[in-house]
Design a protein around this motif. Sequence first.
Motif, short mmCIF file in Angstrom:
data_model
loop_
_atom_site.label_atom_id
_atom_site.label_comp_id
_atom_site.label_asym_id
_atom_site.label_seq_id
_atom_site.Cartn_x
_atom_site.Cartn_y
_atom_site.Cartn_z
N THR A 292 2.16 2.59 -10.35
CA THR A 292 2.14 2.37 -8.43
C THR A 292 1.12 1.49 -8.12
OG1 THR A 292 2.46 5.13 -8.13
CG2 THR A 292 1.57 3.69 -6.68
N TRP A 293 1.18 1.23 -6.94
CA TRP A 293 -0.12 -0.23 -6.41
C TRP A 293 -0.07 0.53 -5.34
CZ3 TRP A 293 0.75 -4.64 -3.08
CH2 TRP A 293 -0.20 -5.35 -3.00
N TRP A 294 -1.57 0.27 -5.15
CA TRP A 294 -1.93 0.70 -4.30
C TRP A 294 -2.91 -0.36 -3.32
CZ3 TRP A 294 -0.98 6.13 -3.49
CH2 TRP A 294 -0.56 6.12 -4.47
N CYS B 38 -4.01 0.50 -9.38
CA CYS B 38 -3.19 0.73 -9.67
C CYS B 38 -3.00 1.86 -10.67
CB CYS B 38 -2.46 -0.17 -10.91
SG CYS B 38 -1.58 -1.89 -9.61
N LEU C 30 1.06 -5.67 -15.63
CA LEU C 30 0.30 -5.69 -14.39
C LEU C 30 -0.37 -7.08 -14.59
CD1 LEU C 30 -1.13 -2.23 -14.61
CD2 LEU C 30 1.35 -3.35 -13.96
N VAL D 299 4.14 -6.38 -12.15
CA VAL D 299 3.89 -6.12 -11.45
C VAL D 299 2.98 -7.05 -10.63
CG1 VAL D 299 3.43 -4.68 -9.80
CG2 VAL D 299 4.74 -4.00 -11.70
N VAL E 277 0.25 -7.80 -8.87
CA VAL E 277 -1.49 -7.18 -7.97
C VAL E 277 -2.28 -8.61 -7.92
CG1 VAL E 277 -1.10 -5.36 -9.80
CG2 VAL E 277 -2.50 -7.39 -10.15
N HIS F 184 2.38 -1.81 -0.17
CA HIS F 184 1.34 -0.81 -1.07
C HIS F 184 1.09 0.65 -1.06
CE1 HIS F 184 -0.63 -4.69 0.32
NE2 HIS F 184 -1.84 -3.93 -0.32
N SER G 205 5.66 2.67 -5.60
CA SER G 205 6.05 3.26 -6.76
C SER G 205 7.18 2.65 -7.74
CB SER G 205 5.98 4.77 -7.23
OG SER G 205 4.71 5.09 -6.89
#
Length: 258
Positions: free
Chosen positions: A4-6, A11, A170, A203, A205, A248, A251
């Motif tokens: 999950t990227w916040w 993450c 990531l 992913v 980031v 944002h 997931s």
Amino acid sequence: MEITWWGHATCTVEDSGVRLLTDPVFARRLAHLRRRRGAPPPARAAVADAVLVSHLHADHLHLPSLARLAAGTKLLVPRGAVRAVPGLRRLARLARLDVVEVGPGDTEKVGPVTVRVVPALHDGRRMPVGPRRSPALGFVVDGRARTYFAGDTGLFDTMAEEAGPVDVALLPVGGWGPGLGHHHLDATRAAEALRRLAPASAVPVHYGTYWPIGLDAVRPHEFHSPGDEFVRKAAVSAPGVRVHLLDHGESVRPEVRR
């Protein structure tokens, strides 16, 4: 496993029943930066068995965000962090965090998962100045999958060798201002890193979240475009890697090879 990227470099990596949180920053504003995209993460984002802090810059080691962690959470920080950031010692005592200083080559067990510490090419000091240096780090999470969190780093010759075979990468692809030095990855350098690492999935980031107040009109493409640009360049440099461009709070369950 699930990622999950916040936003920014934050993450959650869930693997083998373990929740790992990277570089947690939950603030709407951080000094001269404000969150321009994506709501601040919900309370559940702070739930983790362990937290991985890549280096001491305030947008990666953010004390108010670390204060949201539950007592007993293991906090892996670069060697020398407690001395360089005095507030960290006080926070660890008040919040009852299990602070462990680590450096390249170290490993830590978190339940059935092993976290291996690897180097990064970045200024690890607490900024804006500071005589005490701490290493900038990356981490490889070895569970059902091998997940490489590169932290904040430039491209360096031994990156793939240090990370070893990984399933998920990531990778930072941008920053929080209208310029990046060579101790960062932009979309082009990140695509080259992806080619060398050759994971099954990636992913992007560290882009599209924070931007300096008053600079909205200065090189706005550096804020908005790195994710899409990385997808395009990765398709050329590493066509066998599936890139997951997340919103944002979104997931994904990425592909793994084992």
